[in-house]
Design an enzyme around this catalytic site. Structure first.
Site, PDB file in Angstrom:
ATOM      1  N   ASN A 198      16.005  19.584 -11.439  1.00 57.18           N
ATOM      2  CA  ASN A 198      16.079  18.138 -12.567  1.00 57.18           C
ATOM      3  C   ASN A 198      15.640  17.089 -11.635  1.00 57.18           C
ATOM      4  OD1 ASN A 198      18.702  18.554 -11.362  1.00 57.18           O
ATOM      5  ND2 ASN A 198      19.201  16.425 -12.642  1.00 57.18           N
ATOM      6  N   TYR A 242      13.171  19.118  -5.077  1.00 57.62           N
ATOM      7  CA  TYR A 242      12.321  19.238  -6.404  1.00 57.62           C
ATOM      8  C   TYR A 242      12.660  19.853  -7.993  1.00 57.62           C
ATOM      9  CZ  TYR A 242      10.661  22.045  -2.234  1.00 57.62           C
ATOM     10  OH  TYR A 242      10.291  22.871  -0.942  1.00 57.62           O
ATOM     11  N   SER A 348       7.888  19.329  -5.912  1.00 56.55           N
ATOM     12  CA  SER A 348       8.797  17.946  -4.677  1.00 56.55           C
ATOM     13  C   SER A 348       7.018  16.848  -5.334  1.00 56.55           C
ATOM     14  CB  SER A 348       8.944  18.448  -3.271  1.00 56.55           C
ATOM     15  OG  SER A 348       9.466  17.147  -3.123  1.00 56.55           O
ATOM     16  N   LEU A 562       4.262 -38.056  16.854  1.00 59.56           N
ATOM     17  CA  LEU A 562       4.004 -36.301  17.093  1.00 59.56           C
ATOM     18  C   LEU A 562       3.105 -36.380  18.508  1.00 59.56           C
ATOM     19  CD1 LEU A 562       2.931 -36.245  13.640  1.00 59.56           C
ATOM     20  CD2 LEU A 562       5.399 -34.715  14.803  1.00 59.56           C
ATOM     21  N   GLY A 565      -4.323 -40.002  21.116  1.00 63.17           N
ATOM     22  CA  GLY A 565      -5.371 -40.128  21.422  1.00 63.17           C
ATOM     23  C   GLY A 565      -5.961 -41.132  22.157  1.00 63.17           C
ATOM     24  N   ASP A 705     -11.986 -27.715  15.000  1.00 66.05           N
ATOM     25  CA  ASP A 705     -11.510 -26.971  15.956  1.00 66.05           C
ATOM     26  C   ASP A 705     -10.360 -26.261  14.979  1.00 66.05           C
ATOM     27  OD1 ASP A 705      -8.395 -28.734  17.730  1.00 66.05           O
ATOM     28  OD2 ASP A 705      -9.673 -25.967  18.495  1.00 66.05           O
TER      29      ASP A 705
END
Length: 848
Positions: A198, A242, A348, A562, A565, A705
């Site tokens: 089944n 199966y 299957s 952080l 520049g 970038d």
């Protein structure tokens, strides 16, 4: 011969389908995570993510789960997925949590209306959960689930508080099958012992001996062995692998199975794994007759397709896959009759090779070999011949002759062009210099070393590589200003690389900023400049020339620095009560009483007048960028010194740091104690980057970038990378005058200072390579900076000696082809960001 290229969709294999689907890494958005209730705002559904600690650390329902068991956490996957594994965790909250679920139930749905309770192979509904607040407990789903919606119902055996964090593991259900209808299986008696054949995992209904409305063992990815009385699962009954029928018990000479799919597909092959243990009266079917219904409300197509199964070698009792060609017929519903060849028929697994028609192309142009019978669970494209019409042989012959003539003309044109190009290159080599086609200036064999030499600097346009953006003017400018004349474009290059171009070429009008008639602006967050075409008078009708929102300076609370520049610094700050600031126009999702983290670019008070003017221009330009995948400008502080720009900040940091601390989740599932990332999650993030770049390119903005260091999480394209000491090694300094991310730059950027959307596409290809390499190494890590520059020269000379980044281990060939197209020598043949985004959204997920 023309052939059709189809996207082949096949069922996933259990061994290949254990990728995290996005609860932990955020691929599944908060809006797709819901719950029946929540104890508080800080324990609502969106906090139910595995290994995450946002809010108060987990989802916690408001109601008791004992004894009603009615509270649930729901995840919407947006489309059908094949789920092989789930993970659960309690509320740890840095050691303060004490709530977890010792067990739970799973319910799932494919349509959001019908809900199915998951049961294991032995019929048990309750799943063992957690024993503490911090360990992740993984549960293999046997049988697996095909669903769009999944609900977790925490359980308790007494009155207690429970909290839950979850993850789902699987992959897209590309097969598209919604349900199949078949007769229930029968019981075979061998030597007095029952063999139950089944469909024990079928999740639909059964009525009058027919199962309908569900899926089961025919599509669970598990293939039965030669001896059907033996199974691959422990503690299950003989015959479990199966589904089998007796001709006598069924009372007819065939087994009728009907398959319902989400939408209409072209079906090419059906593969049926069948048992052939003939000594027990079991044989493969002798014939199949299939009917096709193109739509739910359409009639069955006629005539039906009848296929005889070759009966040679049936003395071999081995189980086998039977491949049945379906001829590319379109259908949403298939009904197939499998004819008995003996007393019993045992199946299957059934799989379909189907797809949607993409385009017509020559089979030989595909990057992967063509095969009319691909192996099971393989999803490479294969070629199918176009059906021939015997009445149109003359038309076909004429078409072939025309095609041959055109091909010969193309070959002749290529040969002549190559000869012309060789003459040009020979002349360049003899004169000992390289020529910049765009601007007409000359430089020696190492152009970067000469480009910023004081004696040459005045004769060339500004050569800039901002970690910010190269942008057009804010309001009402003539976009033709600042663009080089069309005839100054370099001629098209012959001999494109052997990989195919994946999109139409860029239009000839793609602007090349930083090349002529520009205004240079000095970025605050990097020791660099970026360029904007010359500004004209604002148009009186320009709608986007609105004042920048002024934020009160006192609301910014400094947290940490952080980066810095040449003319300023970038600080991490908090806005303590963002809801109290009416000038903040960005749609925040901040809980009441919680501060908002922001990045603040600060211009030094002693900056020059030009730097101050550039700062204000930069703010006006950045205020135009309104896209969910681009860092947004929230406001400015310009009424007094120091001048500040306030932008979004993602608490999770940048993508480079996130990926470099993770390993790729392989097919064996997650590894304890090591953070992981799945292939679908990588592709989802890459798609978001492409979406943001598509927005920038639509405005003719050039980033210059693009890299993982400049993408924050959740994905927002940013510009802080150059200002951070952490990434100093990613930039090449030229005689103290500029720093360049040469390992991400297109060859024309390095040699000619030519920055365009096409050069951003090149950088995106490198960024995608970084992501699929999980940021474990620098691009071209085996080359020195000077060798990277030399390699750019090899792209210019195009003698076949240029070096490409190698394909990462996890990268499918189709996705690597996309990278290679981004690195096409001819910038006009590189794909657009719109095409890249479409490819990553629609196709890349199916390549796993």
């Amino acid at each position: 011969m023309l052939r059709s290229l189809f996207l082949i969709l096949v069922p996933p294999s259990l061994s290949q389908c254990r990728y995290a689907l996005g609860m932990e890494d955020g691929t599944i958005p908060d809006s797709d995570i819901t719950a029946s209730s929540a104890w508080s705002d800080s324990t609502e559904a969106k906090h139910g993510r595995l290994s995450k600690g946002e809010g108060d650390g987990a989802w916690c329902p408001a109601g008791a789960v004992f004894p009603s068991a009615s509270e649930y956490l729901q995840v919407d996957l947006r489309s059908l997925h094949f789920l092989a594994l789930v993970g659960t965790q309690g509320r740890h909250a840095d050691g303060h949590g004490r709530e977890f679920a010792r067990s739970y139930r799973l319910r799932y749905s494919r349509d959001g209306r019908t809900w199915i309770t998951w049961k294991d192979r032995w019929g048990q509904e309750v799943v063992s959960g957690n024993e503490n607040t911090y360990d992740v407990v993984l549960k293999d789903l046997g049988p697996p689930i095909v669903a769009r919606y999944v609900r977790f119902y925490p359980l308790a055996d007494r009155v207690m508080s429970v909290c839950l964090r979850v993850e789902l593991y699987g992959c897209l259900w590309n097969d598209g099958l919604l349900m199949y209808t078949a007769p229930v299986g029968h019981v075979m008696h061998l030597s007095g012992s029952p063999v139950y054949l089944n469909d024990s995992t079928y999740d639909g209904s059964i009525e009058s001996g027919v199962q309908f409305g569900g899926l089961g063992q025919l599509f669970d990815g598990v293939l039965g062995g030669n001896d059907f009385t033996e199974t691959k699962e422990l503690r299950v009954w003989p015959g479990y692998d199966y589904l089998g029928w007796s001709r006598e018990a069924l009372g007819q000479g065939s087994v009728d199975i009907e398959f319902h799919f989400e939408k209409t597909r072209s079906f090419h092959t059906m593969q049926v794994h069948s048992n052939n243990h003939h000594t027990q009266g079991v044989r493969v079917f002798s014939k199949v007759e299939c009917q096709f219904k193109p739509g739910l409300l359409l009639p069955w197509s006629s005539p039906p397709l009848s296929l005889a199964v070759p009966l040679e070698d049936l003395k071999d009792p081995s189980s086998r896959p039977i491949s049945l060609p379906l001829g590319g017929r379109p259908a949403q519903i298939l009904r197939c009759q499998f004819a008995f060849a003996d007393r019993w028929m045992l199946i299957s697994e059934i799989s379909f090779f189907s797809g949607t028609h993409l385009s017509f192309t020559s089979c030989t142009s595909l990057s992967s070999p063509c095969s009319s019978h691909p192996p099971l669970f393989h999803s490479s494209p294969f070629c199918l011949p176009v059906a021939k019409d015997d009445s149109s042989n003359t038309a076909i012959l004429i078409g072939c002759l025309v095609g041959i003539i055109l091909l010969l003309l193309a070959v002749i044109a290529v040969i002549l062009w190559r000869q012309y190009w060789k003459k040009i290159l020979g002349k360049v080599k003899e004169e000992g210099f390289q020529h910049d086609f765009q601007n007409g200036y000359h430089y020696m064999s190492h152009p970067l070393s000469q480009l910023f030499h004081p004696s040459l600097h005045s004769s060339i346009p500004p050569f800039t590589t901002s970690s910010l953006l190269s942008l057009p003017p804010a309001c009402g400018m003539d976009l033709e200003k600042g663009l080089p004349p069309t005839q100054e474009e370099p001629p098209p290059y012959p001999d494109a690389p052997p990989y195919p171009a994946l999109s139409p070429p860029f239009p000839a009008s793609v602007p090349h900023y930083a090349e002529a008639d520009i205004v240079s602006l000095q970025g605050v967050s990097g020791n660099n400049t970026y360029a904007v075409p010359a500004l004209t008078s604002p148009s009186p009708t320009a709608a986007d020339c609105t004042p920048l929102p002024e934020l009160p300076r006192h609301c910014l609370v400094f947290k940490e620095k952080l980066g810095e520049g040449q003319f300023g610094e970038v600080h991490l700050c908090e806005i303590e009560s963002p809801q109290d600031l009416p000038n903040l126009e960005f749609p925040f999702n901040v809980r009441k009483g919680r501060p908002l983290l922001v990045a603040v670019k600060i211009l030094r008070p002693d900056a020059s007048k030009n730097a101050r003017n550039d700062f204000l221009k930069e703010g006006k330009i950045l205020s135009r960028l309104k896209d969910p995948n681009i860092i947004s400008l929230l406001g400015v502080c310009v009424s007094s010194d120091p001048l500040c720009m306030v932008t979004e900040y993602m608490e999770s940091g940048d993508l480079n740091q996130y990926l470099s601390h993770r390993v790729l989740l392989d097919k064996t599932g997650p590894t304890h104690n090591t953070p992981t990332i799945s292939y679908p999650a990588l592709i989802a993030m890459a798609s978001q980057i492409a979406s943001g770049m598509k927005f920038l390119s639509s405005l003719n903005f050039v980033h210059r970038d693009l890299a993982t260091r400049n993408c924050l999480r959740p994905i927002k394209i940013a510009d802080f990378g150059m200002s951070r000491n952490l990434y100093a090694g990613d930039y090449y300094r030229i005689q103290g005058r500029a720093v360049l991310p040469i390992r991400w730059m297109a060859w024309e950027c390095i040699l000619m200072g030519k920055f365009t959307t096409a050069s951003d596409v090149w950088a995106f290809g490198v960024t995608l390579w970084e992501m699929l390499s999980v940021c474990q190494e620098q691009p071209y890590s085996n080359l020195t900076d000077e060798q990277v520059i030399d390699n750019a020269g090899e792209f210019f000379r195009d003698h076949g000696r240029q070096v490409y980044l190698s394909r990462p281990d996890v990268c499918p060939q189709g996705l690597y082809d996309l990278m290679l197209s981004c690195w096409n020598r001819d910038c006009k043949l590189r794909p657009s960001f719109a095409h890249i985004h479409s490819f990553l959204t629609e196709d890349a997920m199916n390549m796993v």
